[in-house]
Design an enzyme around this catalytic site. Structure first.
Site, mmCIF file in Angstrom:
data_model
loop_
_atom_site.group_PDB
_atom_site.id
_atom_site.type_symbol
_atom_site.label_atom_id
_atom_site.label_comp_id
_atom_site.label_asym_id
_atom_site.label_seq_id
_atom_site.Cartn_x
_atom_site.Cartn_y
_atom_site.Cartn_z
ATOM 1 C CG ASP A 46 -1.586 1.358 1.414
ATOM 2 O OD1 ASP A 46 -2.583 1.574 0.725
ATOM 3 O OD2 ASP A 46 -1.117 2.193 2.220
ATOM 4 C CE1 TYR A 51 0.653 7.975 2.555
ATOM 5 C CE2 TYR A 51 1.279 5.730 1.985
ATOM 6 C CZ TYR A 51 0.423 6.607 2.611
ATOM 7 O OH TYR A 51 -0.646 6.117 3.291
ATOM 8 C CE LYS A 76 -3.708 4.889 1.159
ATOM 9 N NZ LYS A 76 -2.271 4.593 1.233
ATOM 10 C CG HIS A 109 -4.588 9.893 0.604
ATOM 11 N ND1 HIS A 109 -3.276 9.797 0.232
ATOM 12 C CD2 HIS A 109 -4.605 9.600 1.926
ATOM 13 C CE1 HIS A 109 -2.533 9.463 1.289
ATOM 14 N NE2 HIS A 109 -3.320 9.350 2.323
#
Ligand code: A2P
Length: 295
Positions: A46, A51, A76, A109
């Site tokens: 994931d 990120y 996401k 997200h």
């Protein structure tokens, strides 16, 4: 012993229940962490556009020498890429960085409560990507009951997953109940309560919780393993994060014991109702928006 290792989503796609998370894993540590996870047997990774480590996730997956179909890759779309065309483009950015043609699970997200139309347009783009076979399943993250209600009112496809904060100190029973009612899988982020480790006061860390410690001792397992087993036996997916090879291995070594119904209920009862992450209703582009790079 119950088989808690695989979950079937509401569109019949199967997914390993236990995934590997890379939230806050610096890009230069991500490749080694994901490679270690894949070597230990994780088959669900994931990540998220926000990120900043999708490229390194993709590199580790490619380097593992596994068939692409053996690894379930989830990412996401960040709020700054919401809107129909923007989200279609967000998919292209993520797929390019990950080095894949198809993403297994693509989720929004966050909801953008103050601009929910934008959220709906982003979700409509996910529905298009699903219809076009660019993604195998779609879903959401951090959607509360009101957000889900508004989404379900307009969506054609029921989300397969709602990834939310769930650990023993914060279980969001109303959101989980609504997910279950609509066949939406609850996927737990911060599943061992990492988000609680650095706060003060009573109930500061799930790892030091006396009840979890007692249950862990009874099974000869660690508190983290007990928490992960609790998620799996409650039918949730969980995505523990670690950059430490020993803990990465520890977190997938959860398929050789079973918690009793009493132990599961004892862990359920630890909920403090106190959220560790940001309040989903307060997410705005002004406070959380930031451009996701093209490459
Ligand atoms: P580290 O990366 O140094 O292992 P969560 O996924 O619930 O948010 O938890 C993540 C946090 O928990 C990280 O700080 C991670 O640190 C730590 N962690 C991960 N696995 C374990 C474990 N098995 N025991 C103790 N701490 C862990």
């Amino acid at each position: 012993m119950s088989d808690a290792s695989t979950l079937t989503l509401n569109n019949c796609v199967t997914m390993p229940a236990l995934g590997f998370g890379v939230f806050q894993t610096p890009p230069d540590e991500t490749r080694a962490a994901v490679s270690a996870a894949l070597a230990d047997g994780y088959r669900n990774i994931d990540t998220a556009a926000a990120y900043g480590n999708e490229r390194q996730v993709g590199e580790a997956v490619a380097a593992a020498g596994l068939d692409r179909s053996e690894v379930f890759v989830e990412t996401k779309i960040w709020i700054s890429d919401y809107g129909y065309d923007q989200t279609l483009h967000g998919f292209e950015k993520s797929a390019r960085k990950l080095g894949v043609d198809q993403i297994d699970l693509l989720i929004l997200h966050q909801a953008l409560p103050s601009e929910f139309d934008k959220t709906l347009e982003a979700y409509r783009a996910l529905e298009t990507l699903l219809a076009d076979g660019k993604v195998r399943a779609i879903g959401v993250s951090n959607f509360m009951v009101d957000h889900l209600t508004a989404l379900l009112d307009r969506a054609t496809v029921v989300p397969a997953v709602n990834q939310i904060e769930v650990h023993p100190y914060f279980t969001q029973p109303q959101v989980q109940a609504m997910n279950a009612e609509h066949g939406i899988l609850t996927q737990a982020w911060s599943p061992i309560g990492g988000i609680t480790f650095y706060r003060d006061g009573q109930h500061s860390s799930t790892l030091q919780d006396p009840d979890i410690g007692r249950i862990a001792d009874a099974h000869g397992k660690t508190p983290a393993q007990v928490m992960l087993r609790w998620h799996l036996q409650r039918g949730r997916s969980a995505i523990p994060k670690s950059t430490n090879p020993q803990r990465i291995a520890e977190n997938i070594d959860v398929f050789d014991f079973e918690l009793t119904a009493t132990e599961l209920a004892e862990i359920d009862a630890l909920d403090t109702g106190r959220r560790g992450g940001p309040e989903p209703e307060a997410i705005t582009l002004e406070t959380f928006g930031r451009a996701i790079p093209e490459d």
